[in-house]
Design a protein around this motif. Structure first.
Motif, PDB file in Angstrom:
ATOM      1  N   THR A   1     -11.727   0.200  -2.713  1.00 42.26           N
ATOM      2  CA  THR A   1     -12.749  -0.846  -2.672  1.00 42.26           C
ATOM      3  C   THR A   1     -13.833  -0.621  -3.717  1.00 42.26           C
ATOM      4  O   THR A   1     -14.671  -1.494  -3.947  1.00 42.26           O
ATOM      5  CB  THR A   1     -13.472  -0.850  -1.303  1.00 42.26           C
ATOM      6  OG1 THR A   1     -14.131   0.424  -1.165  1.00 42.26           O
ATOM      7  CG2 THR A   1     -12.512  -1.026  -0.153  1.00 42.26           C
TER       8      THR A   1
ATOM      9  N   LYS B   1       0.860  -1.186   0.000  1.00 42.56           N
ATOM     10  CA  LYS B   1       0.000   0.000   0.000  1.00 42.56           C
ATOM     11  C   LYS B   1       0.893   1.233   0.000  1.00 42.56           C
ATOM     12  O   LYS B   1       1.706   1.433   0.896  1.00 42.56           O
ATOM     13  CB  LYS B   1      -0.900  -0.018   1.255  1.00 42.56           C
ATOM     14  CG  LYS B   1      -1.476   1.334   1.657  1.00 42.56           C
ATOM     15  CD  LYS B   1      -2.525   1.892   0.708  1.00 42.56           C
ATOM     16  CE  LYS B   1      -2.554   3.413   0.710  1.00 42.56           C
ATOM     17  NZ  LYS B   1      -3.086   4.099   1.855  1.00 42.56           N
TER      18      LYS B   1
ATOM     19  N   GLY C   1      -4.364  10.673  -1.708  1.00 46.69           N
ATOM     20  CA  GLY C   1      -4.298  11.829  -0.822  1.00 46.69           C
ATOM     21  C   GLY C   1      -3.503  13.017  -1.351  1.00 46.69           C
ATOM     22  O   GLY C   1      -3.658  14.130  -0.857  1.00 46.69           O
TER      23      GLY C   1
ATOM     24  N   GLY D   1      -0.829   8.223  -1.604  1.00 44.21           N
ATOM     25  CA  GLY D   1      -0.701   9.171  -2.700  1.00 44.21           C
ATOM     26  C   GLY D   1       0.417  10.185  -2.472  1.00 44.21           C
ATOM     27  O   GLY D   1       1.053  10.650  -3.428  1.00 44.21           O
TER      28      GLY D   1
ATOM     29  N   THR E   1      -8.284   3.821   1.006  1.00 44.65           N
ATOM     30  CA  THR E   1      -7.512   2.805   0.292  1.00 44.65           C
ATOM     31  C   THR E   1      -6.836   1.827   1.260  1.00 44.65           C
ATOM     32  O   THR E   1      -6.430   0.758   0.837  1.00 44.65           O
ATOM     33  CB  THR E   1      -6.459   3.442  -0.627  1.00 44.65           C
ATOM     34  OG1 THR E   1      -5.696   4.373   0.123  1.00 44.65           O
ATOM     35  CG2 THR E   1      -7.113   4.147  -1.799  1.00 44.65           C
TER      36      THR E   1
ATOM     37  N   ASP F   1     -16.089  11.040  -1.832  1.00 44.81           N
ATOM     38  CA  ASP F   1     -15.307   9.801  -1.810  1.00 44.81           C
ATOM     39  C   ASP F   1     -15.122   9.231  -3.215  1.00 44.81           C
ATOM     40  O   ASP F   1     -14.046   8.720  -3.547  1.00 44.81           O
ATOM     41  CB  ASP F   1     -15.970   8.769  -0.888  1.00 44.81           C
ATOM     42  CG  ASP F   1     -15.633   9.007   0.573  1.00 44.81           C
ATOM     43  OD1 ASP F   1     -14.619   9.667   0.861  1.00 44.81           O
ATOM     44  OD2 ASP F   1     -16.398   8.526   1.433  1.00 44.81           O
TER      45      ASP F   1
HETATM   46  N1  UDP Z   1     -11.790   6.252  -1.272  1.00 48.30           N
HETATM   47  C1  UDP Z   1     -13.039   5.678  -1.057  1.00 48.30           C
HETATM   48  N2  UDP Z   1     -13.146   4.315  -1.038  1.00 48.30           N
HETATM   49  C2  UDP Z   1     -12.069   3.496  -1.169  1.00 48.30           C
HETATM   50  C3  UDP Z   1     -10.802   4.087  -1.359  1.00 48.30           C
HETATM   51  C4  UDP Z   1     -10.686   5.464  -1.406  1.00 48.30           C
HETATM   52  O1  UDP Z   1     -14.033   6.382  -0.908  1.00 48.30           O
HETATM   53  O2  UDP Z   1     -12.240   2.270  -1.129  1.00 48.30           O
HETATM   54  C5  UDP Z   1     -11.663   7.738  -1.387  1.00 48.30           C
HETATM   55  C6  UDP Z   1     -11.667   8.457  -0.059  1.00 48.30           C
HETATM   56  O3  UDP Z   1     -12.334   9.662  -0.231  1.00 48.30           O
HETATM   57  C7  UDP Z   1     -10.183   8.716   0.163  1.00 48.30           C
HETATM   58  C8  UDP Z   1      -9.692   8.986  -1.232  1.00 48.30           C
HETATM   59  O4  UDP Z   1     -10.441   8.052  -2.032  1.00 48.30           O
HETATM   60  O5  UDP Z   1      -9.963   9.832   0.988  1.00 48.30           O
HETATM   61  C9  UDP Z   1      -8.203   8.811  -1.447  1.00 48.30           C
HETATM   62  O6  UDP Z   1      -7.735   7.648  -0.835  1.00 48.30           O
HETATM   63  P1  UDP Z   1      -6.848   7.659   0.512  1.00 48.30           P
HETATM   64  O7  UDP Z   1      -7.294   8.774   1.404  1.00 48.30           O
HETATM   65  O8  UDP Z   1      -6.897   6.292   1.072  1.00 48.30           O
HETATM   66  O9  UDP Z   1      -5.412   7.978  -0.067  1.00 48.30           O
HETATM   67  P2  UDP Z   1      -3.985   7.983   0.673  1.00 48.30           P
HETATM   68  O10 UDP Z   1      -4.154   8.632   2.015  1.00 48.30           O
HETATM   69  O11 UDP Z   1      -3.568   6.560   0.821  1.00 48.30           O
HETATM   70  O12 UDP Z   1      -3.104   8.733  -0.266  1.00 48.30           O
END
Ligand code: UDP
Length: 246
Positions: free
Chosen positions: A135, A12, A55, A15, A142, A74
């Motif tokens: 998902t 994992k 992110g 971003g 994520t 989301d």
């Molecule tokens: N997200 C979601 N469902 C999922 C994965 C991601 O709704 O299964 C959306 C959620 O808004 C999240 C955004 O996608 O804030 C970006 O993913 P994440 O925050 O996990 O990114 P990371 O912090 O890993 O960069």
């Protein structure tokens, strides 16, 4: 088969690892740096599935605080992960690593749809699989996508690459006296005050299904290579260890 401790891993990558020196978005050099790390373990014969976050572009929960409907925000966040997946694919292919992107949101012009058995087949053929859109459902992140995919793709371990080298008893950026855990039980990862690892949903799923988790800094030394070889990097979370500081 590889001679490493772990044969198949789910990595994992947040971003933010693609942001480089910018405040926002994608720095192609940062993507190449991530690709290089992935290549170093792919070359050892490890089968790799990558879940990429979003992110650096868009987080649903922050946008919903500013007035966008949470579920809509989301979905926007999930679209951000698709952009990152394409950037990482580009960087990996420039590094001569064959890849496939599979998305949990159907988007046939840019990515295959996620099909579990097909994803496994890609890995068996030596392709790095990049999993976009988490998902495919709102209200999670994520991290939950990573936990779910690690289980269904029968990975040996879920590795979460972070900016700090493991899990600490308090935020190491704010508290210089924060202590790193060498090992942590899932129960403590979920319940200990001050300990932040990943979403509770993701931790609960990993706990209930005995999927071990390693948390470490991607760009420190050869952390990723050492992690797949069973080295002592970052923090190891499992139901089969006792909680102990490094
Ligand atoms: N997200 C979601 N469902 C999922 C994965 C991601 O709704 O299964 C959306 C959620 O808004 C999240 C955004 O996608 O804030 C970006 O993913 P994440 O925050 O996990 O990114 P990371 O912090 O890993 O960069």
């Amino acid at each position: 088969m590889s001679s490493t401790r772990f044969q198949r891993i789910l990595l994992k990558v947040g971003g933010e690892s693609l942001i480089g020196d910018r405040d926002y978005g994608i720095d192609p050099q940062a993507a190449l740096n991530v690709a290089e790390r992935i290549k170093s373990i792919h070359e050892k014969g490890v089968q790799v599935a990558v879940v990429i976050g979003g992110g650096n572009i868009f987080r649903g929960i922050s946008a919903s605080k500013n007035g966008i409907d949470r579920a809509t925000a989301d979905y926007m966040g999930m679209l951000a992960t698709v952009m990152n997946a394409l950037a990482l694919q580009d960087a990996l292919e420039k590094s001569n690593v064959e890849t496939r992107v599979q998305s949990a949101l159907v988007m046939p012009s840019v990515a295959e749809s996620f099909v579990r058995r097909r994803a496994i087949r890609h890995m068996e053929k030596g392709r790095v699989i990049i999993l976009a859109a988490g998902t495919g459902s709102p209200y999670v992140t994520t991290d939950t996508g990573a936990s779910l995919h690690a289980l269904e793709l029968q990975c040996d371990v879920l590795m979460k690459a972070t900016k700090v080298d493991g899990i600490f008893d308090k935020d190491p950026v704010k508290f210089p006296d924060a202590r790193r855990f060498k090992t942590l039980t899932f129960a403590d990862a979920i319940n200990m005050p001050g300990v932040e690892v990943m979403d509770t949903a993701a931790l609960a799923m990993s706990k209930e299904n005995n999927m071990p988790l390693m948390v470490f800094e991607l760009f420190k030394g050869n952390n990723l290579q050492e992690a797949v070889e069973g080295g002592d990097v970052g923090t190891y979370v499992s139901n089969d260890v006792e909680t102990a500081f490094a």
